[in-house]
Design an enzyme around this catalytic site. Structure first.
Site, PDB file in Angstrom:
ATOM      1  CB  ILE A   1      14.240  -1.988  35.679  1.00  0.00           C
ATOM      2  CG1 ILE A   1      12.993  -1.215  36.132  1.00  0.00           C
ATOM      3  CG2 ILE A   1      14.533  -3.159  36.623  1.00  0.00           C
ATOM      4  CD1 ILE A   1      11.685  -1.981  36.026  1.00  0.00           C
TER       5      ILE A   1
ATOM      6  CD  GLU B   1      -0.501  -4.337  10.262  1.00  0.00           C
ATOM      7  OE1 GLU B   1      -1.675  -4.449  10.666  1.00  0.00           O
ATOM      8  OE2 GLU B   1       0.205  -5.296   9.933  1.00  0.00           O
TER       9      GLU B   1
ATOM     10  CB  SER C   1       0.277   6.684  17.846  1.00  0.00           C
ATOM     11  OG  SER C   1       0.891   5.507  18.308  1.00  0.00           O
TER      12      SER C   1
ATOM     13  N   GLY D   1       1.747   7.734   2.521  1.00  0.00           N
ATOM     14  CA  GLY D   1       1.864   6.902   3.716  1.00  0.00           C
ATOM     15  C   GLY D   1       0.545   6.892   4.459  1.00  0.00           C
TER      16      GLY D   1
ATOM     17  CG  LEU E   1      -1.695   1.238   1.582  1.00  0.00           C
ATOM     18  CD1 LEU E   1      -2.678   1.580   0.474  1.00  0.00           C
ATOM     19  CD2 LEU E   1      -2.459   1.070   2.903  1.00  0.00           C
ATOM     20  CB  THR E   2       3.545   2.376   2.339  1.00  0.00           C
ATOM     21  OG1 THR E   2       2.709   2.042   3.454  1.00  0.00           O
ATOM     22  CG2 THR E   2       4.327   3.631   2.654  1.00  0.00           C
ATOM     23  CD  GLU E   3       1.653   4.683  -4.241  1.00  0.00           C
ATOM     24  OE1 GLU E   3       1.726   5.889  -4.548  1.00  0.00           O
ATOM     25  OE2 GLU E   3       0.848   3.884  -4.748  1.00  0.00           O
TER      26      GLU E   3
ATOM     27  CD  GLN F   1       8.227   1.974  49.315  1.00  0.00           C
ATOM     28  OE1 GLN F   1       8.183   3.211  49.336  1.00  0.00           O
ATOM     29  NE2 GLN F   1       7.598   1.229  50.195  1.00  0.00           N
TER      30      GLN F   1
ATOM     31  NE  ARG G   1      23.087  -3.477  39.152  1.00  0.00           N
ATOM     32  CZ  ARG G   1      24.412  -3.560  39.180  1.00  0.00           C
ATOM     33  NH1 ARG G   1      24.998  -4.724  39.016  1.00  0.00           N
ATOM     34  NH2 ARG G   1      25.157  -2.479  39.371  1.00  0.00           N
TER      35      ARG G   1
HETATM   36  C1  LIG Z   1       9.458  -1.759   9.035  1.00  0.00           C
HETATM   37  C2  LIG Z   1       8.250  -1.275   8.289  1.00  0.00           C
HETATM   38  C3  LIG Z   1       7.399  -2.194   7.709  1.00  0.00           C
HETATM   39  C4  LIG Z   1       6.313  -1.755   6.937  1.00  0.00           C
HETATM   40  N1  LIG Z   1       5.543  -2.688   6.270  1.00  0.00           N
HETATM   41  C5  LIG Z   1       4.604  -2.245   5.379  1.00  0.00           C
HETATM   42  C6  LIG Z   1       3.914  -3.165   4.526  1.00  0.00           C
HETATM   43  O1  LIG Z   1       4.118  -4.380   4.603  1.00  0.00           O
HETATM   44  N2  LIG Z   1       3.044  -2.678   3.618  1.00  0.00           N
HETATM   45  C7  LIG Z   1       2.783  -1.341   3.502  1.00  0.00           C
HETATM   46  O2  LIG Z   1       1.981  -0.972   2.645  1.00  0.00           O
HETATM   47  N3  LIG Z   1       3.413  -0.440   4.310  1.00  0.00           N
HETATM   48  C8  LIG Z   1       4.323  -0.858   5.222  1.00  0.00           C
HETATM   49  N4  LIG Z   1       4.986   0.045   6.020  1.00  0.00           N
HETATM   50  C9  LIG Z   1       4.688   1.452   5.887  1.00  0.00           C
HETATM   51  C10 LIG Z   1       3.966   2.037   7.104  1.00  0.00           C
HETATM   52  O3  LIG Z   1       2.662   1.530   7.189  1.00  0.00           O
HETATM   53  C11 LIG Z   1       4.028   3.562   6.962  1.00  0.00           C
HETATM   54  O4  LIG Z   1       5.391   3.926   7.173  1.00  0.00           O
HETATM   55  C12 LIG Z   1       3.110   4.273   7.925  1.00  0.00           C
HETATM   56  O5  LIG Z   1       1.767   4.053   7.576  1.00  0.00           O
HETATM   57  C13 LIG Z   1       3.368   5.778   8.000  1.00  0.00           C
HETATM   58  O6  LIG Z   1       3.453   6.340   6.731  1.00  0.00           O
HETATM   59  P1  LIG Z   1       4.706   7.275   6.366  1.00  0.00           P
HETATM   60  O7  LIG Z   1       5.940   6.540   6.756  1.00  0.00           O
HETATM   61  O8  LIG Z   1       4.578   7.712   4.953  1.00  0.00           O
HETATM   62  O9  LIG Z   1       4.587   8.507   7.332  1.00  0.00           O
HETATM   63  P2  LIG Z   1       3.701   9.838   7.078  1.00  0.00           P
HETATM   64  O10 LIG Z   1       2.325   9.480   6.678  1.00  0.00           O
HETATM   65  O11 LIG Z   1       4.456  10.760   6.193  1.00  0.00           O
HETATM   66  O12 LIG Z   1       3.644  10.429   8.545  1.00  0.00           O
HETATM   67  C14 LIG Z   1       4.707  11.167   9.147  1.00  0.00           C
HETATM   68  C15 LIG Z   1       4.213  11.651  10.504  1.00  0.00           C
HETATM   69  O13 LIG Z   1       3.089  12.520  10.324  1.00  0.00           O
HETATM   70  C16 LIG Z   1       1.984  12.037  11.063  1.00  0.00           C
HETATM   71  N5  LIG Z   1       0.755  12.355  10.326  1.00  0.00           N
HETATM   72  C17 LIG Z   1       0.435  12.019   9.058  1.00  0.00           C
HETATM   73  N6  LIG Z   1      -0.791  12.475   8.745  1.00  0.00           N
HETATM   74  C18 LIG Z   1      -1.259  13.110   9.857  1.00  0.00           C
HETATM   75  C19 LIG Z   1      -2.468  13.804  10.191  1.00  0.00           C
HETATM   76  N7  LIG Z   1      -3.479  13.883   9.309  1.00  0.00           N
HETATM   77  N8  LIG Z   1      -2.595  14.332  11.397  1.00  0.00           N
HETATM   78  C20 LIG Z   1      -1.599  14.214  12.324  1.00  0.00           C
HETATM   79  N9  LIG Z   1      -0.435  13.590  12.076  1.00  0.00           N
HETATM   80  C21 LIG Z   1      -0.278  13.034  10.860  1.00  0.00           C
HETATM   81  C22 LIG Z   1       2.230  10.556  11.220  1.00  0.00           C
HETATM   82  O14 LIG Z   1       1.513  10.011  12.334  1.00  0.00           O
HETATM   83  C23 LIG Z   1       3.732  10.549  11.421  1.00  0.00           C
HETATM   84  O15 LIG Z   1       4.003  10.859  12.758  1.00  0.00           O
HETATM   85  C24 LIG Z   1       6.048  -0.380   6.821  1.00  0.00           C
HETATM   86  C25 LIG Z   1       6.884   0.545   7.452  1.00  0.00           C
HETATM   87  C26 LIG Z   1       7.979   0.114   8.172  1.00  0.00           C
HETATM   88  C27 LIG Z   1       8.888   1.137   8.797  1.00  0.00           C
END
Ligand SMILES: Cc1cc2nc3c(=O)[nH]c(=O)nc-3n(C[C@H](O)[C@H](O)[C@H](O)COP(=O)(O)OP(=O)(O)OC[C@H]3O[C@@H](n4cnc5c(N)ncnc54)[C@H](O)[C@@H]3O)c2cc1C
Length: 384
Positions: A338, A364, A367, A130, A124-126, A280, A269
């Site tokens: 810890i 996926e 946050s 993202g 999905l991602t490009e 505590q 430890r």
């Molecule tokens: C190890 C790894 C494995 C992955 N595997 C897959 C896979 O198998 N298939 C696949 O398709 N993808 C995969 N991904 C991609 C992953 O799902 C994306 O990296 C992720 O969804 C975030 O997209 P981005 O990196 O383009 O970040 P961006 O979308 O550019 O986001 C950058 C920051 O901006 C924030 N942000 C973006 N939009 C908003 C908004 N509207 N409001 C507030 N904050 C926002 C985000 O939360 C983030 O903090 C993988 C990524 C990694 C690192």
């Protein structure tokens, strides 16, 4: 929903033993070699771990969401890289076919995914797309009985081993949003597909991602999931709902493992004449971690049962993903604390887990995206 307690208990017992006796002892080796040994992958196949969520009629174990979550808790007790190799077949790489595929597509791919003979990835991602997943740019242009695909997909988990990609591509260039996106099943050996170099990641050594590049790759029209254009985004969102619960359960399992590591260290430890666990301020960190992991486990169970009852769980799945991914980050941070200086040294597992769990807050759906989904659903429900 638990279909048969005895069968499930036996599965959980087997998976738990496999994790403790076969996977945990090899974590460091996997981290150093950046590779999961072939015999371990073979054992995973024999245990049916590649087909946990694939229906029984297609050769998988057909676990309900509650059963799958219980297995994922167990799998979380070791390095996430082990789960990653079978993770796409159980989640994002197979669920699109299970949920929206035609009978022919199911028959063609699912039995081989269930045995682990083939790996499915989700693309999905490009580079420029993202979080805003509906704005996919990769194009699929109809040409007779085929589609011609062009574009680049980024960070695709298991792409180096994948035999088939669930690919999101735009079939309608006039529709810039999600409604113009379709889902395809694309065989990895299709001419015109090439892979980028494996990405160098912060953690989870042993699991691999890379770019997947499509240059005039031709796929038959029958590769369209469900045989309908414009449904791809809906498919992707349904797939992610289930995936988010699975990932949340893995986060809980990892948190529990980290608590075990921290507790063991704290009871061994001594400083100032007594065990760390008797101080505590250390107890507070252990207790906060325990309470948060328990909250995560309870949330996942509740949401999984709701899903099994046929209820909509988009909000709950995002609540779980948001809470559990952030929670395991806090637990990992406390586990390092810890351990003191030892927590920063790579011979202790907590150092590795600290880096590994960072990913859970990113993929996926980050946050922030979970927060957006939850708040958007809340506003929608108010209007219903
Ligand atoms: C190890 C790894 C494995 C992955 N595997 C897959 C896979 O198998 N298939 C696949 O398709 N993808 C995969 N991904 C991609 C992953 O799902 C994306 O990296 C992720 O969804 C975030 O997209 P981005 O990196 O383009 O970040 P961006 O979308 O550019 O986001 C950058 C920051 O901006 C924030 N942000 C973006 N939009 C908003 C908004 N509207 N409001 C507030 N904050 C926002 C985000 O939360 C983030 O903090 C993988 C990524 C990694 C690192």
């Amino acid at each position: 929903m638990i279909r048969d307690q005895e069968t499930l208990s036996s599965l959980l017992d087997t998976v738990g033993r496999f994790v403790r006796e076969r996977l945990v002892p090899r974590e460091q080796e996997v981290a150093e070699n950046d590779r999961i040994p072939d015999e371990i992958v073979q054992e995973m196949k024999e245990l049916g771990l590649f087909g946990l969520s694939i229906p029984e009629e297609h050769g998988g174990l057909g676990l309900t969401m509650e059963e799958e979550a219980l297995v994922a808790f167990e799998l979380g007790h070791t390095s996430p890289a082990f789960r990653s190799i079978m993770g796409t077949n159980n989640g994002i790489g197979s669920q699109g076919i299970i949920m929206d595929g035609t009978d022919e597509q199911k028959e063609r791919y699912l039995p081989r995914m269930a045995t682990g003979e083939i790996i499915g990835s989700f693309a999905l991602t490009e580079p420029d797309v993202g979080s805003d997943a509906g704005s996919v740019k990769t194009s699929a242009v109809r040409d007779g009985d085929e589609y011609i695909i062009n574009g680049t997909k980024r960070y695709i988990t298991n792409a180096p081993y994948a035999s088939v990609f669930t690919l999101m591509a735009r079939t309608n260039p006039d529709e810039k949003g999600a409604a113009g996106v379709s889902a395809f099943l694309v065989d990895a050996n299709t001419p015109g597909i090439s892979l980028g170099k494996p990405d160098k990641k912060m953690g989870q050594s042993g699991s691999h991602t890379c770019d997947v590049i499509f240059e005039d790759a031709r796929v038959p029209a029958s590769a369209l999931i469900g045989g309908k254009e414009g449904q791809g985004f809906k498919t992707a969102m349904k797939v992610l709902d289930r995936g988010r619960l699975h990932i949340s359960a893995v986060c809980v399992g990892v948190a529990e493992r980290l608590i075990d590591e921290a507790l063991r260290f704290a009871t061994e430890r001594k400083q100032f004449g007594k065990h760390l666990s008797e101080h505590q301020l250390i107890q507070a960190m252990l207790a906060d971690s325990k309470a948060e992991a328990f909250a995560g486990r309870s949330m996942v169970m509740e949401a999984a049962r709701k899903k099994d009852n046929g209820e909509r769980v988009s909000t709950e799945a995002s609540c779980c993903k948001l809470f559990c991914a952030e929670m395991v980050g806090r637990v990992a941070d406390r586990a390092v604390q810890i351990h003191g200086g030892a927590g920063y040294i790579s011979e202790y597992p907590v150092e590795r887990f600290y880096r590994d769990v960072r990913l859970f807050r990113l993929y996926e759906g980050t946050s922030q995206i979970q927060q957006i989904v939850i708040a958007r659903n809340m506003a929608k429900e108010l209007q219903e």
